[in-house]
Scaffold this motif. Structure first.
Motif, PDB file in Angstrom:
ATOM      1  N   PRO A 271       5.697  36.289  -7.314  1.00  0.00           N
ATOM      2  CA  PRO A 271       6.165  36.107  -8.694  1.00  0.00           C
ATOM      3  C   PRO A 271       5.503  34.880  -9.339  1.00  0.00           C
ATOM      4  N   HIS A 272       5.440  34.889 -10.654  1.00  0.00           N
ATOM      5  CA  HIS A 272       4.852  33.798 -11.448  1.00  0.00           C
ATOM      6  C   HIS A 272       3.355  33.620 -11.161  1.00  0.00           C
ATOM      7  N   SER A 273       2.690  34.718 -10.837  1.00  0.00           N
ATOM      8  CA  SER A 273       1.239  34.658 -10.619  1.00  0.00           C
ATOM      9  C   SER A 273       0.519  35.298 -11.798  1.00  0.00           C
ATOM     10  N   MET A 274      -0.726  34.876 -12.018  1.00  0.00           N
ATOM     11  CA  MET A 274      -1.587  35.464 -13.037  1.00  0.00           C
ATOM     12  C   MET A 274      -2.927  35.801 -12.402  1.00  0.00           C
TER      13      MET A 274
ATOM     14  N   GLY B 102      -9.641  36.542  -8.724  1.00  0.00           N
ATOM     15  CA  GLY B 102      -8.638  35.967  -7.844  1.00  0.00           C
ATOM     16  C   GLY B 102      -7.283  35.890  -8.502  1.00  0.00           C
ATOM     17  N   ILE B 103      -6.414  35.094  -7.914  1.00  0.00           N
ATOM     18  CA  ILE B 103      -5.029  34.957  -8.366  1.00  0.00           C
ATOM     19  C   ILE B 103      -4.725  33.483  -8.631  1.00  0.00           C
ATOM     20  N   LEU B 104      -4.014  33.242  -9.719  1.00  0.00           N
ATOM     21  CA  LEU B 104      -3.519  31.896 -10.023  1.00  0.00           C
ATOM     22  C   LEU B 104      -2.034  31.870  -9.695  1.00  0.00           C
ATOM     23  N   GLU B 105      -1.659  31.151  -8.640  1.00  0.00           N
ATOM     24  CA  GLU B 105      -0.271  31.119  -8.175  1.00  0.00           C
ATOM     25  C   GLU B 105       0.554  30.076  -8.934  1.00  0.00           C
ATOM     26  N   ASN B 106       1.861  30.324  -8.976  1.00  0.00           N
ATOM     27  CA  ASN B 106       2.843  29.349  -9.465  1.00  0.00           C
ATOM     28  C   ASN B 106       2.512  28.854 -10.873  1.00  0.00           C
ATOM     29  N   THR B 107       2.289  29.790 -11.779  1.00  0.00           N
ATOM     30  CA  THR B 107       2.004  29.411 -13.159  1.00  0.00           C
ATOM     31  C   THR B 107       3.299  29.016 -13.864  1.00  0.00           C
ATOM     32  N   GLY B 108       3.191  28.123 -14.783  1.00  0.00           N
ATOM     33  CA  GLY B 108       4.360  27.643 -15.520  1.00  0.00           C
ATOM     34  C   GLY B 108       4.547  26.152 -15.335  1.00  0.00           C
ATOM     35  N   THR B 109       5.641  25.636 -15.851  1.00  0.00           N
ATOM     36  CA  THR B 109       5.905  24.207 -15.763  1.00  0.00           C
ATOM     37  C   THR B 109       6.446  23.859 -14.379  1.00  0.00           C
ATOM     38  N   PRO B 110       6.054  22.717 -13.812  1.00  0.00           N
ATOM     39  CA  PRO B 110       6.520  22.328 -12.476  1.00  0.00           C
ATOM     40  C   PRO B 110       8.032  22.268 -12.352  1.00  0.00           C
ATOM     41  N   ASN B 111       8.706  21.788 -13.386  1.00  0.00           N
ATOM     42  CA  ASN B 111      10.160  21.640 -13.306  1.00  0.00           C
ATOM     43  C   ASN B 111      10.838  22.993 -13.114  1.00  0.00           C
ATOM     44  N   ARG B 112      10.442  23.978 -13.940  1.00  0.00           N
ATOM     45  CA  ARG B 112      11.047  25.306 -13.817  1.00  0.00           C
ATOM     46  C   ARG B 112      10.708  25.946 -12.478  1.00  0.00           C
ATOM     47  N   MET B 113       9.429  25.815 -12.077  1.00  0.00           N
ATOM     48  CA  MET B 113       9.000  26.429 -10.826  1.00  0.00           C
ATOM     49  C   MET B 113       9.770  25.866  -9.640  1.00  0.00           C
ATOM     50  N   LYS B 114       9.898  24.561  -9.583  1.00  0.00           N
ATOM     51  CA  LYS B 114      10.555  23.940  -8.436  1.00  0.00           C
ATOM     52  C   LYS B 114      12.055  24.187  -8.433  1.00  0.00           C
ATOM     53  N   MET B 115      12.662  24.246  -9.614  1.00  0.00           N
ATOM     54  CA  MET B 115      14.093  24.533  -9.681  1.00  0.00           C
ATOM     55  C   MET B 115      14.385  25.952  -9.189  1.00  0.00           C
ATOM     56  N   GLU B 116      13.546  26.897  -9.587  1.00  0.00           N
ATOM     57  CA  GLU B 116      13.734  28.275  -9.135  1.00  0.00           C
ATOM     58  C   GLU B 116      13.469  28.395  -7.636  1.00  0.00           C
TER      59      GLU B 116
ATOM     60  N   LEU C 191     -14.334  33.460 -18.871  1.00  0.00           N
ATOM     61  CA  LEU C 191     -13.408  33.257 -17.765  1.00  0.00           C
ATOM     62  C   LEU C 191     -12.034  32.975 -18.335  1.00  0.00           C
ATOM     63  N   THR C 192     -11.055  33.783 -17.948  1.00  0.00           N
ATOM     64  CA  THR C 192      -9.723  33.635 -18.516  1.00  0.00           C
ATOM     65  C   THR C 192      -8.675  34.071 -17.502  1.00  0.00           C
ATOM     66  N   THR C 193      -7.426  34.041 -17.892  1.00  0.00           N
ATOM     67  CA  THR C 193      -6.329  34.523 -17.044  1.00  0.00           C
ATOM     68  C   THR C 193      -5.569  35.614 -17.782  1.00  0.00           C
ATOM     69  N   ALA C 194      -4.902  36.456 -17.018  1.00  0.00           N
ATOM     70  CA  ALA C 194      -4.139  37.557 -17.606  1.00  0.00           C
ATOM     71  C   ALA C 194      -2.847  37.744 -16.827  1.00  0.00           C
ATOM     72  N   SER C 195      -1.823  38.171 -17.534  1.00  0.00           N
ATOM     73  CA  SER C 195      -0.534  38.434 -16.889  1.00  0.00           C
ATOM     74  C   SER C 195      -0.652  39.626 -15.939  1.00  0.00           C
ATOM     75  N   ILE C 196       0.100  39.578 -14.859  1.00  0.00           N
ATOM     76  CA  ILE C 196       0.129  40.668 -13.886  1.00  0.00           C
ATOM     77  C   ILE C 196       1.379  41.497 -14.126  1.00  0.00           C
ATOM     78  N   PRO C 197       1.240  42.817 -14.322  1.00  0.00           N
ATOM     79  CA  PRO C 197       2.422  43.670 -14.554  1.00  0.00           C
ATOM     80  C   PRO C 197       3.440  43.552 -13.421  1.00  0.00           C
ATOM     81  N   ARG C 198       4.701  43.719 -13.762  1.00  0.00           N
ATOM     82  CA  ARG C 198       5.793  43.563 -12.791  1.00  0.00           C
ATOM     83  C   ARG C 198       5.656  44.497 -11.586  1.00  0.00           C
TER      84      ARG C 198
END
Length: 390
Positions: free
Chosen positions: A376-379, A321-335, A290-297
């Motif tokens: 955006p920012h989903s895996m 399925g889809i993993l939403e809002n990947t990344g650090t909370p600070n960057r995600m919320k600022m964007e 079980l792993t995650t993978a980047s989604i092409p643009r």
């Protein structure tokens, strides 16, 4: 200020044993080369210019002795004898100094006293747990980190770390000894340039859950104060400390006791559940991972069914399925905050800001409907076959 910095740099440079020895060698070369030229030039055709004198000085001082240039005068031969003896003594001193430096460096590394200012894109594991060797090996097997980019930060005795490094796969493991919640120790591990920090619930120094979790919270606070954008994962024993970690900006929280409890409860009512979970997480040869993978643009903004259709011909991959809002909370919320402010409608702005406040980072959505739009920012959450892997 620049002048004083330059002055301190030269003072530090001149205090270095290597620089002192280099200056000594240079002085010997200049003096002996100049003297041999002075004594031999008018008599010996082999020393036609000062360069010949310096060449002879280097070859003689290093005890190489090509024999292409030989002094014939008594003062010249006396300089040659002195140069040979000085060369033997200096070579011995240089060999001893180099050996001492390497031995001292190795000793410092074994004791966890080294700093790693040049390390980059590495993983820092904070704390110590039983079966630490297995934990580190699992990290290596399930990630792209090599053992040379794995730093263990703990107050554990160096002997225990050396036992772990006896494993060939962990021989390049780096060790920093100190309090893992200390700013000084984290900077020695070069947390500023790390890719990830994993904070374990350290049971070595204390067995009291509140003390363990308090150190975990302190560690995350310190990491985020030094390097806010470094992805941080922390293990908690008690859920009541979760709010503190969230306020500290922790990117991911692992509730290890809850996970164990749920596996036990599920296994009591569902046959084989423990084996299913073990194989999915282990990802050993002959099983699935079980792993995650980047989604092409090109699939961002498209439906889930369109993305999933691309995997129908690949029997080694199944999209769960889809993993939403990947990344650090600070960057995600600022964007998200910048995007929310791109409206002149006050009511819409308030609604958008509320959505930013409620933004859930790393939110898994299993088996979404076909018309679900990939943001955006989903895996992708992937089940990957391991049958062909060694």
């Amino acid at each position: 200020m620049p002048y004083r910095r330059l002055q301190r740099f030269f003072e530090k440079l001149m205090a270095s044993p290597f620089m002192q020895m280099a200056l000594f060698f240079l002085a010997v070369f200049l003096i002996t080369g100049g003297l041999i030229y002075l004594f031999e030039n008018s008599i010996n055709a082999q020393f036609g210019d000062l360069i010949d004198g310096f060449w002879w000085a280097v070859i003689t001082f290093s005890t190489t002795g090509y024999g292409d240039k030989v002094p014939v005068t008594f003062p010249g031969r006396l300089v040659a004898v002195l140069s040979i003896f000085l060369g033997i003594a200096a070579t011995s001193a240089l060999s001893g100094s180099l050996a001492s430096i390497f031995v001292e460096r190795n000793s410092r590394a074994r004791r966890g006293l080294m700093d790693f200012p040049k390390l980059n894109d590495h993983l820092i594991v904070c704390g110590w747990k039983a079966h630490m060797r297995d934990i580190l090996l699992d990290i290596l097997q399930s990630s792209d980190f090599g053992d040379d980019r794995l730093v263990l930060l703990s107050n554990i005795e160096s002997d225990k770390v050396e036992e772990i490094k006896e494993d060939i796969e962990l021989k390049n493991l780096k060790f920093v000894r100190g309090d893992y919640f200390s700013e000084t120790s984290l900077k020695r591990a070069n947390v500023q340039n790390a890719r990830k920090v994993l904070v374990l619930a350290d049971t070595w120094e204390s067995s009291i859950p509140s003390e363990i979790d308090s150190k975990t919270v302190m560690t995350v606070l310190t990491v985020k104060a030094i390097a806010r954008d470094v992805y941080t994962t922390a293990e908690l024993l008690d859920r009541k400390y979760a709010s503190y970690l969230k306020h500290a900006g922790c990117d991911e929280i692992i509730f290890s006791r809850d996970l164990s409890r749920r596996i036990l409860s599920r296994s009591s009512v569902t046959n084989g559940m423990s084996h299913i979970i073990h194989d999915l997480l282990a990802g050993e040869s002959g099983s699935a991972r079980l792993t995650t993978a980047s989604i092409p643009r090109e699939f961002i903004g498209k439906s889930y069914s369109q993305y999933r259709s691309g995997f129908q011909e690949n029997h080694d991959l199944i999209v769960l399925g889809i993993l939403e809002n990947t990344g650090t909370p600070n960057r995600m919320k600022m964007e998200a905050l910048r995007n929310a402010q791109k409206t002149s409608d006050v009511s819409a702005l308030v609604t958008n800001l509320q959505k930013v406040k409620e933004l859930a980072v790393n939110r898994p959505i299993f088996v979404p409907p076909d018309d679900y739009l990939i943001r955006p920012h989903s895996m992708a959450i992937i089940l990957e076959s391991r049958k062909d892997r060694p």
